[in-house]
Design a protein around this motif. Structure first.
Motif, PDB file in Angstrom:
ATOM      1  N   HIS A 197      -2.052   3.699   9.620  1.00 23.69           N
ATOM      2  CA  HIS A 197      -2.621   4.664   8.693  1.00 23.69           C
ATOM      3  C   HIS A 197      -3.968   4.220   8.129  1.00 23.69           C
ATOM      4  N   CYS A 203      -6.774   5.993   5.328  1.00 25.22           N
ATOM      5  CA  CYS A 203      -6.924   7.108   4.409  1.00 25.22           C
ATOM      6  C   CYS A 203      -8.074   8.011   4.843  1.00 25.22           C
ATOM      7  N   CYS A 261       1.407   6.895   0.957  1.00 25.48           N
ATOM      8  CA  CYS A 261       0.257   6.025   0.721  1.00 25.48           C
ATOM      9  C   CYS A 261      -0.142   6.084  -0.751  1.00 25.48           C
ATOM     10  N   LYS A 310       0.811  -1.210   0.000  1.00 28.89           N
ATOM     11  CA  LYS A 310       0.000   0.000   0.000  1.00 28.89           C
ATOM     12  C   LYS A 310       0.850   1.269   0.000  1.00 28.89           C
ATOM     13  N   CYS A 336      -4.078   7.668  -1.028  1.00 26.08           N
ATOM     14  CA  CYS A 336      -4.403   9.074  -0.784  1.00 26.08           C
ATOM     15  C   CYS A 336      -3.206   9.994  -1.055  1.00 26.08           C
TER      16      CYS A 336
HETATM   17 ZN   LIG Z   1      -3.877   6.652   2.626  1.00 28.26          ZN
END
Ligand SMILES: [Zn+2]
Length: 65
Positions: A46, A48, A23, A8, A26
């Protein structure tokens, strides 16, 4: 199992040797550290922001047109 989070996130190595974790969904830089191990806990935490993703979806629509 302990590899799932790396898919990711993109790891960008800076000139000073630190690593940014970005990320893929996002496009937010969620952590900067000296090693991938240091980034892992923050990557696992994390989630998003839906608003951020919506904003990028909007840009994509504009680009298609
Ligand atoms: Zn994210």
């Amino acid at each position: 199992m302990n590899q799932t989070y790396t898919i990711k996130f993109i790891h960008r190595i800076n000139e000073d040797g630190s690593i940014d974790s970005i990320c893929r969904d996002c496009f937010v830089t969620i952590a900067t550290g000296r090693s991938r191990l240091e980034l892992a806990p923050q990557e696992q935490q994390h989630t998003c922001e839906p608003m951020t993703i919506q904003r990028y979806e909007g840009y994509k629509k504009l680009a298609v047109r």
